[in-house]
Design a protein around this motif. Sequence first.
Motif, PDB file in Angstrom:
ATOM      1  N   ARG A  12      75.914  48.532  -5.638  1.00  0.00           N
ATOM      2  CA  ARG A  12      75.207  49.603  -6.346  1.00  0.00           C
ATOM      3  C   ARG A  12      75.093  49.256  -7.837  1.00  0.00           C
ATOM      4  O   ARG A  12      74.049  49.446  -8.455  1.00  0.00           O
ATOM      5  CB  ARG A  12      75.921  50.937  -6.152  1.00  0.00           C
ATOM      6  CG  ARG A  12      75.148  52.128  -6.734  1.00  0.00           C
ATOM      7  CD  ARG A  12      75.912  53.445  -6.676  1.00  0.00           C
ATOM      8  NE  ARG A  12      77.024  53.428  -7.615  1.00  0.00           N
ATOM      9  CZ  ARG A  12      78.313  53.291  -7.300  1.00  0.00           C
ATOM     10  NH1 ARG A  12      78.688  53.174  -6.046  1.00  0.00           N
ATOM     11  NH2 ARG A  12      79.250  53.288  -8.221  1.00  0.00           N
ATOM     12  N   HIS A  13      76.158  48.732  -8.393  1.00  0.00           N
ATOM     13  CA  HIS A  13      76.185  48.358  -9.808  1.00  0.00           C
ATOM     14  C   HIS A  13      75.132  47.303 -10.129  1.00  0.00           C
ATOM     15  O   HIS A  13      74.375  47.459 -11.088  1.00  0.00           O
ATOM     16  CB  HIS A  13      77.585  47.859 -10.174  1.00  0.00           C
ATOM     17  CG  HIS A  13      77.682  47.234 -11.519  1.00  0.00           C
ATOM     18  ND1 HIS A  13      77.613  47.952 -12.687  1.00  0.00           N
ATOM     19  CD2 HIS A  13      77.842  45.936 -11.889  1.00  0.00           C
ATOM     20  CE1 HIS A  13      77.736  47.134 -13.719  1.00  0.00           C
ATOM     21  NE2 HIS A  13      77.867  45.906 -13.253  1.00  0.00           N
ATOM     22  N   ILE A  14      75.079  46.246  -9.336  1.00  0.00           N
ATOM     23  CA  ILE A  14      74.109  45.186  -9.664  1.00  0.00           C
ATOM     24  C   ILE A  14      72.678  45.610  -9.349  1.00  0.00           C
ATOM     25  O   ILE A  14      71.734  45.096  -9.940  1.00  0.00           O
ATOM     26  CB  ILE A  14      74.434  43.839  -8.982  1.00  0.00           C
ATOM     27  CG1 ILE A  14      74.294  43.914  -7.461  1.00  0.00           C
ATOM     28  CG2 ILE A  14      75.802  43.330  -9.421  1.00  0.00           C
ATOM     29  CD1 ILE A  14      74.306  42.555  -6.770  1.00  0.00           C
ATOM     30  N   THR A  15      72.516  46.545  -8.424  1.00  0.00           N
ATOM     31  CA  THR A  15      71.177  46.997  -8.057  1.00  0.00           C
ATOM     32  C   THR A  15      70.628  47.996  -9.067  1.00  0.00           C
ATOM     33  O   THR A  15      69.502  47.851  -9.548  1.00  0.00           O
ATOM     34  CB  THR A  15      71.189  47.631  -6.648  1.00  0.00           C
ATOM     35  OG1 THR A  15      71.679  46.674  -5.719  1.00  0.00           O
ATOM     36  CG2 THR A  15      69.808  48.082  -6.230  1.00  0.00           C
ATOM     37  N   LEU A  20      68.926  43.883 -12.076  1.00  0.00           N
ATOM     38  CA  LEU A  20      68.577  42.552 -11.576  1.00  0.00           C
ATOM     39  C   LEU A  20      67.388  42.643 -10.635  1.00  0.00           C
ATOM     40  O   LEU A  20      67.140  43.675 -10.010  1.00  0.00           O
ATOM     41  CB  LEU A  20      69.774  41.945 -10.838  1.00  0.00           C
ATOM     42  CG  LEU A  20      71.053  41.769 -11.641  1.00  0.00           C
ATOM     43  CD1 LEU A  20      72.177  41.272 -10.746  1.00  0.00           C
ATOM     44  CD2 LEU A  20      70.832  40.814 -12.797  1.00  0.00           C
ATOM     45  N   SER A  21      66.651  41.558 -10.512  1.00  0.00           N
ATOM     46  CA  SER A  21      65.506  41.535  -9.602  1.00  0.00           C
ATOM     47  C   SER A  21      65.985  41.629  -8.158  1.00  0.00           C
ATOM     48  O   SER A  21      67.144  41.324  -7.844  1.00  0.00           O
ATOM     49  CB  SER A  21      64.707  40.244  -9.788  1.00  0.00           C
ATOM     50  OG  SER A  21      65.386  39.151  -9.198  1.00  0.00           O
ATOM     51  N   ALA A  22      65.091  42.019  -7.278  1.00  0.00           N
ATOM     52  CA  ALA A  22      65.421  42.152  -5.852  1.00  0.00           C
ATOM     53  C   ALA A  22      65.892  40.821  -5.279  1.00  0.00           C
ATOM     54  O   ALA A  22      66.841  40.782  -4.487  1.00  0.00           O
ATOM     55  CB  ALA A  22      64.216  42.681  -5.082  1.00  0.00           C
ATOM     56  N   TYR A  28      72.798  37.210  -4.672  1.00  0.00           N
ATOM     57  CA  TYR A  28      74.170  37.557  -5.036  1.00  0.00           C
ATOM     58  C   TYR A  28      74.891  38.200  -3.848  1.00  0.00           C
ATOM     59  O   TYR A  28      76.047  37.900  -3.582  1.00  0.00           O
ATOM     60  CB  TYR A  28      74.188  38.522  -6.222  1.00  0.00           C
ATOM     61  CG  TYR A  28      74.190  37.883  -7.600  1.00  0.00           C
ATOM     62  CD1 TYR A  28      73.446  36.735  -7.864  1.00  0.00           C
ATOM     63  CD2 TYR A  28      74.912  38.440  -8.635  1.00  0.00           C
ATOM     64  CE1 TYR A  28      73.439  36.167  -9.132  1.00  0.00           C
ATOM     65  CE2 TYR A  28      74.908  37.883  -9.905  1.00  0.00           C
ATOM     66  CZ  TYR A  28      74.172  36.747 -10.146  1.00  0.00           C
ATOM     67  OH  TYR A  28      74.185  36.197 -11.390  1.00  0.00           O
ATOM     68  N   THR A  29      74.196  39.093  -3.160  1.00  0.00           N
ATOM     69  CA  THR A  29      74.782  39.776  -2.011  1.00  0.00           C
ATOM     70  C   THR A  29      75.173  38.777  -0.927  1.00  0.00           C
ATOM     71  O   THR A  29      76.279  38.840  -0.379  1.00  0.00           O
ATOM     72  CB  THR A  29      73.797  40.824  -1.458  1.00  0.00           C
ATOM     73  OG1 THR A  29      73.545  41.794  -2.486  1.00  0.00           O
ATOM     74  CG2 THR A  29      74.348  41.526  -0.239  1.00  0.00           C
ATOM     75  N   ALA A  30      74.290  37.850  -0.623  1.00  0.00           N
ATOM     76  CA  ALA A  30      74.586  36.834   0.393  1.00  0.00           C
ATOM     77  C   ALA A  30      75.776  35.973  -0.021  1.00  0.00           C
ATOM     78  O   ALA A  30      76.649  35.660   0.803  1.00  0.00           O
ATOM     79  CB  ALA A  30      73.358  35.963   0.639  1.00  0.00           C
ATOM     80  N   ASP A  31      75.840  35.614  -1.289  1.00  0.00           N
ATOM     81  CA  ASP A  31      76.952  34.794  -1.781  1.00  0.00           C
ATOM     82  C   ASP A  31      78.281  35.532  -1.650  1.00  0.00           C
ATOM     83  O   ASP A  31      79.272  34.963  -1.178  1.00  0.00           O
ATOM     84  CB  ASP A  31      76.732  34.411  -3.255  1.00  0.00           C
ATOM     85  CG  ASP A  31      75.562  33.477  -3.467  1.00  0.00           C
ATOM     86  OD1 ASP A  31      75.151  32.785  -2.513  1.00  0.00           O
ATOM     87  OD2 ASP A  31      75.052  33.443  -4.606  1.00  0.00           O
TER      88      ASP A  31
END
Length: 82
Positions: A12-15, A20-22, A28-31
């Motif tokens: 939620r924070h990074i979104t 940040l872009s989609a 980042y999520t996958a990593d």
Amino acid sequence: MTLAGAFSDWHRHITAEKGLSARTVEAYTADVKAFLDFVRAGGDDASRLDREIHGKWFESLAPCEGSTTARRRSSVKSFLAY
């Protein structure tokens, strides 16, 4: 807090908050998901997510381009700092 809860809060924070872009959020999520899978599979104590575990995960990854390497480091570092 559980790992799932921490991941949800961080996502939620990074979104929403970091803007940040989609595509960046997706990468980042996958990593971070790959990192957390590694932690769980290795039996490491999830409450002890630290640089040592991050280093073990990073060493386990296949070689890749410099930009991908930097993003992977940044992704997990962002999660761990959160």
